[in-house]
Design a protein around this motif. Structure first.
Motif, mmCIF file in Angstrom:
data_model
loop_
_atom_site.group_PDB
_atom_site.id
_atom_site.type_symbol
_atom_site.label_atom_id
_atom_site.label_comp_id
_atom_site.label_asym_id
_atom_site.label_seq_id
_atom_site.Cartn_x
_atom_site.Cartn_y
_atom_site.Cartn_z
ATOM 1 N N ARG A 1 0.839 -1.077 0.001
ATOM 2 C CA ARG A 1 0.000 -0.307 -0.032
ATOM 3 C C ARG A 1 0.858 1.352 -0.015
ATOM 4 O O ARG A 1 0.658 2.191 -0.534
ATOM 5 N N ALA B 1 1.865 1.786 -3.503
ATOM 6 C CA ALA B 1 0.852 2.058 -4.400
ATOM 7 C C ALA B 1 0.788 3.667 -4.088
ATOM 8 O O ALA B 1 0.343 4.346 -5.004
ATOM 9 N N ASN B 2 0.766 4.183 -2.735
ATOM 10 C CA ASN B 2 0.484 5.555 -2.500
ATOM 11 C C ASN B 2 1.669 6.470 -3.271
ATOM 12 O O ASN B 2 1.399 7.429 -3.520
ATOM 13 N N VAL C 1 3.318 5.594 -5.883
ATOM 14 C CA VAL C 1 3.004 5.782 -7.450
ATOM 15 C C VAL C 1 1.818 6.855 -7.612
ATOM 16 O O VAL C 1 1.917 7.669 -8.433
ATOM 17 N N GLY C 2 0.868 6.979 -6.664
ATOM 18 C CA GLY C 2 -0.152 7.850 -6.670
ATOM 19 C C GLY C 2 0.436 9.236 -6.522
ATOM 20 O O GLY C 2 0.005 10.288 -7.370
ATOM 21 N N ILE D 1 -12.477 7.985 -5.388
ATOM 22 C CA ILE D 1 -12.707 6.594 -5.443
ATOM 23 C C ILE D 1 -11.623 5.804 -5.465
ATOM 24 O O ILE D 1 -11.857 4.521 -5.275
ATOM 25 N N SER D 2 -10.391 6.263 -5.564
ATOM 26 C CA SER D 2 -9.324 5.379 -5.398
ATOM 27 C C SER D 2 -8.616 5.265 -4.036
ATOM 28 O O SER D 2 -9.060 5.951 -3.288
ATOM 29 N N PRO D 3 -7.836 4.181 -4.095
ATOM 30 C CA PRO D 3 -7.506 3.730 -2.624
ATOM 31 C C PRO D 3 -6.217 4.795 -2.154
ATOM 32 O O PRO D 3 -5.854 4.577 -0.904
ATOM 33 N N MET D 4 -5.926 5.818 -2.925
ATOM 34 C CA MET D 4 -4.953 6.506 -2.307
ATOM 35 C C MET D 4 -5.351 7.320 -1.360
ATOM 36 O O MET D 4 -6.313 7.694 -0.782
ATOM 37 N N THR E 1 -19.133 3.546 -3.071
ATOM 38 C CA THR E 1 -17.730 3.928 -3.807
ATOM 39 C C THR E 1 -17.100 5.097 -3.121
ATOM 40 O O THR E 1 -16.437 5.746 -3.492
ATOM 41 N N ILE F 1 -14.641 -7.239 2.800
ATOM 42 C CA ILE F 1 -14.068 -6.170 3.592
ATOM 43 C C ILE F 1 -15.065 -5.203 3.935
ATOM 44 O O ILE F 1 -15.874 -4.782 3.149
ATOM 45 N N ASP G 1 -11.840 -0.750 6.549
ATOM 46 C CA ASP G 1 -10.923 -0.672 5.501
ATOM 47 C C ASP G 1 -11.320 -0.011 4.073
ATOM 48 O O ASP G 1 -11.552 -0.790 3.209
ATOM 49 N N ALA H 1 -9.852 1.723 2.015
ATOM 50 C CA ALA H 1 -8.716 1.748 0.983
ATOM 51 C C ALA H 1 -8.952 0.302 0.396
ATOM 52 O O ALA H 1 -8.972 -0.031 -0.711
ATOM 53 N N GLY H 2 -9.047 -0.877 1.120
ATOM 54 C CA GLY H 2 -9.259 -2.056 0.625
ATOM 55 C C GLY H 2 -10.367 -2.153 0.019
ATOM 56 O O GLY H 2 -10.351 -3.090 -1.147
ATOM 57 N N LYS I 1 -12.064 0.230 -1.695
ATOM 58 C CA LYS I 1 -11.813 0.993 -3.017
ATOM 59 C C LYS I 1 -11.101 0.184 -3.984
ATOM 60 O O LYS I 1 -11.424 0.308 -5.346
ATOM 61 N N GLN I 2 -10.286 -0.726 -3.508
ATOM 62 C CA GLN I 2 -9.379 -1.298 -4.511
ATOM 63 C C GLN I 2 -10.038 -2.304 -5.463
ATOM 64 O O GLN I 2 -9.738 -2.538 -6.313
ATOM 65 N N GLN I 3 -11.086 -2.715 -4.707
ATOM 66 C CA GLN I 3 -11.911 -3.902 -5.469
ATOM 67 C C GLN I 3 -13.023 -3.221 -6.403
ATOM 68 O O GLN I 3 -13.261 -4.186 -7.204
ATOM 69 N N LEU J 1 -15.748 2.132 -11.232
ATOM 70 C CA LEU J 1 -16.981 2.829 -11.236
ATOM 71 C C LEU J 1 -17.154 3.629 -12.790
ATOM 72 O O LEU J 1 -16.014 4.420 -12.913
ATOM 73 N N TYR K 1 -3.348 6.517 -9.531
ATOM 74 C CA TYR K 1 -4.116 6.700 -8.309
ATOM 75 C C TYR K 1 -4.543 5.356 -7.843
ATOM 76 O O TYR K 1 -4.411 5.245 -6.614
ATOM 77 N N TYR K 2 -4.585 4.373 -8.350
ATOM 78 C CA TYR K 2 -4.638 3.102 -7.972
ATOM 79 C C TYR K 2 -3.420 2.228 -7.642
ATOM 80 O O TYR K 2 -3.504 1.117 -7.392
ATOM 81 N N GLY K 3 -2.388 3.117 -7.961
ATOM 82 C CA GLY K 3 -1.012 2.532 -7.543
ATOM 83 C C GLY K 3 -0.297 1.708 -8.388
ATOM 84 O O GLY K 3 0.695 0.917 -8.294
ATOM 85 N N ILE K 4 -0.740 1.815 -9.826
ATOM 86 C CA ILE K 4 -0.158 0.850 -10.813
ATOM 87 C C ILE K 4 1.028 1.576 -11.456
ATOM 88 O O ILE K 4 0.797 2.662 -11.795
#
Ligand SMILES: Nc1ncnc2c1ncn2[C@@H]1O[C@H](COP(=O)(O)OP(=O)(O)OP(=O)(O)O)[C@@H](O)[C@H]1O
Ligand SMILES: [Mg+2]
Lengths: 276, 314
Positions: A14, A17-18, A20-21, A110-113, B55, B70, B75, B77-78, B80-82, B85, B108-111
């Motif tokens: 995580r 990932a943050n 990268v965000g 909506i992102s987990p950031m 969301t 979850i 959680d 963030a957990g 949101k990752q799934q 939208l 934003y999703y860390g990719i």
């Protein structure tokens, strides 16, 4: 699915990932301010150049010296700080408010950031613009002063960066609270501009009669401008015109940053101005 | 052997907006992993509010949301990752282009950027937007904008894809292409939740349908039994002469589509004779009659209409 994965591994991924965000947001913000350079970069440079000409050259030649340096050299640090303050604030407030207005802020929400990444990413944009324009304004001043010497580069740089950070957060909070475009201009017009002009950009507050000198000490911008001027002119400016204790100034700026950062984080976590 | 947790488990979810609007009055909803789920309901029913809460775009007032086991409160963030939208309204930066928009969302999703670039290309191509990748978003057509939002929602390959009216204002050809695409996404294992006002869309795609009205779930079942439940038939009667204002058909849902055409709903267990008796009492002569194909549409009307009457009275 998380049962098989150790908590430490999740935390680690995580964090990555943050990061990268954050990188994404920084690239986005810097791209934005360079893309709209006619709005973000040109106007502040023109304005300060005019200040140099009018206050520095035309009026300044009549004023003569202030605290042992030519008047124009006295106002250069003030004008650089004015640019730093205005540009960090307005970059963040307009970028984040337009994201709110166009609703693309939802892409982040909506992102987990982590919320702190959103705040830091926007701050990075504001600070980049502030440092960019601050440097340009400093460079332009070389056409107007005889010698540009800086007493301490680390000191001036850190004061400018901290100030830019502080006003970036201010712009962020303004954007959270703003409901329409008009709200974006209220704080800059009614708070920032007066405080900056009265904050020792063009004079030393030591020259003010009482009670104005004491009243001015409640203006936080005085500390930033004076600290920055100290960083540039310390060895040439007469000591009675150095308005502040540099340690106190640093501490004050840091305290303000911590206060505003926590406020912004609290608002983000509550969804103030963002979530119904 | 643990059963895989539901994609979504909503319990007693409620939402009262700041202005006092009670958008959700305690709803329960379960969506199984792998499901293609339709959430239907009239304007203002609470569909977007429900999606907003899932969301993290809307703060809930009460209740719990669990996504693949979850808990949203524990959680966020957990959860949101799934989820991916596709919102009801366009919400991208109009001045950016598709490549930027999708790349940023991936970030934003860390990719990481390299993977993000590959995925962005893949989904922009899939949506037929690769040629438009550097066109400013505001220059795209309405249908392209919708597809851009789908590409953006897929870029982090979510386990649950939620689409809020993804085909609103999209022409029939493109709508069918979107359907095919969503079916493909679902077949690859992604759970899909969809809201729509096109009932044929729900009928074509969804295996499970919930109907929400005025913040309450009024129906929640698989499509087959929903259709089987449909015990009401609609008949179209052609009348000899223009009908009078009062047809004397109290207790029957009916309407005049024009002066001499009457549509009437009759439950399967009621005799048609009753209707003809009532009509002949009014001296109304029926010249011909046929029955309309029954579809979800009618069911929808039947489930939602009674509530409307209630509202009218209060
Ligand atoms: N931000 C808001 N503030 C106040 N009330 C709201 C807000 N958003 C929605 N509502 C109200 O909540 C209710 C449910 O709205 P919602 O958008 O969830 O409906 P919907 O089922 O998505 O409708 P539609 O099919 O028209 O999109 C409506 O009465 C709406 O007016
Ligand atoms: Mg809606």
């Amino acid at each position: 699915m998380s049962e098989a994965t150790a908590p430490g591994v999740i935390q680690d991924s995580r964090l990555r990932a943050n990061l990268v965000g954050l990188q994404t947001l920084v690239i986005k913000e810097v791209t934005r301010l360079l893309r709209i350079w006619p709005q973000t970069i040109v106007p502040p440079v023109i304005t300060t150049t005019l200040y140099y000409i009018i206050f520095g050259k035309i009026i300044g030649s009549r004023v003569g010296e202030m605290g042992g340096v030519p008047y124009i050299e006295f106002i250069v640090p003030g004008l650089v700080m004015m640019s730093v303050i205005n540009n960090s604030y307005s970059n963040v407030v307009s970028s984040f408010f337009s994201a709110k207005f166009q609703r693309n802020v939802e892409e982040m929400l909506i992102s987990p950031m982590h919320n702190s990444v959103i705040l830091l990413g926007l701050m990075a944009g504001g600070m980049t613009r502030a440092m960019l324009i601050g440097s340009i304004v400093l460079l332009v001043s070389m056409f107007f002063v005889e010698t540009l010497s800086i007493y301490s580069i680390p000191l001036t740089l850190s004061v400018a960066l901290l100030t830019a950070a502080l006003f970036s957060i201010g712009g962020f909070i303004n954007a959270l609270l703003a409901r329409k475009f008009d709200d974006v201009a209220i704080i800059p017009t009614f708070v920032l501009t007066p405080l900056t002009y009265l904050g020792g950009v063009f004079y030393s507050i030591a020259l003010l009669p009482q009670p104005w000198e004491t009243i001015s000490r409640f203006n936080p911008i005085v500390y930033m401008v004076s600290a920055f001027r100290y960083g540039i002119l310390k060895d040439r400016l007469s000591p009675e015109l150095i308005d502040i204790n540099i340690g106190v100034a640093f501490a004050a700026i840091c305290v303000f940053i911590i206060l505003l950062f926590s406020t912004a984080m609290w608002m983000l976590n509550r969804g103030i101005g963002l979530r119904a | 052997m643990s059963r895989s947790p539901s994609a979504l488990e909503i319990r007693n979810l409620s939402k009262t907006y700041g202005d006092g609007t009670e958008a959700l009055q305690g709803i329960d909803l379960d969506v199984e992993d792998g499901e293609f789920f339709g959430l239907l309901g009239p304007n203002g029913a609470g569909k977007s509010t429900t999606i907003g809460i899932i969301t993290s775009l809307v703060n809930k007032t009460g209740g719990t949301v669990r996504c693949f086991g979850i808990d949203l409160d524990q959680d966020q963030a957990g959860v949101k990752q799934q989820i991916g939208l596709v919102p009801q309204e366009f919400n991208f930066n109009q001045f950016e282009h598709p490549l930027q928009i999708v790349m940023q969302q991936a970030g934003y999703y860390g990719i990481p950027r390299k993977l993000a670039r590959r995925r962005t290309e893949k989904y922009l191509r899939q949506m037929g937007l690769w040629d438009k990748r550097t066109t400013k978003a505001r220059m795209l057509s309405g249908g392209m904008k919708r597809r851009l939002m789908i590409a953006r929602a897929l870029v982090h390959e979510p386990r649950l894809l939620i689409l809020d009216e993804p085909t609103a204002g999209v022409d029939i050809e493109l709508r069918r292409a979107t359907w095919a695409l969503l079916e493909e996404v679902n077949q690859q294992g992604t759970t899909v939740i969809l809201t729509t006002h096109y009932l044929e869309e729900a009928e074509a795609l969804c295996r499970h349908i919930a109907i929400i009205d005025q913040g309450r779930i009024v129906e929640n079942t698989d499509k087959k039994s929903l259709l089987a439940k449909l015990n009401i038939e609609t008949f179209v009667l052609d009348l000899q002469s223009p009908a009078p204002a009062d047809l004397g058909l109290d207790g029957y849902h009916h309407c005049l589509t024009d002066a001499t055409t009457l549509e009437i709903d009759i439950a399967r267990d009621r005799s048609l004779n009753d209707v003809f008796y009532l009509l002949s009492c009014q001296n109304i002569e029926v010249t011909s009659m046929r029955n309309k194909a029954n579809r979800l549409e009618e069911l929808f009307v039947n489930l939602v209409e009674p509530n409307k009457d209630l509202k009218g009275q209060s």
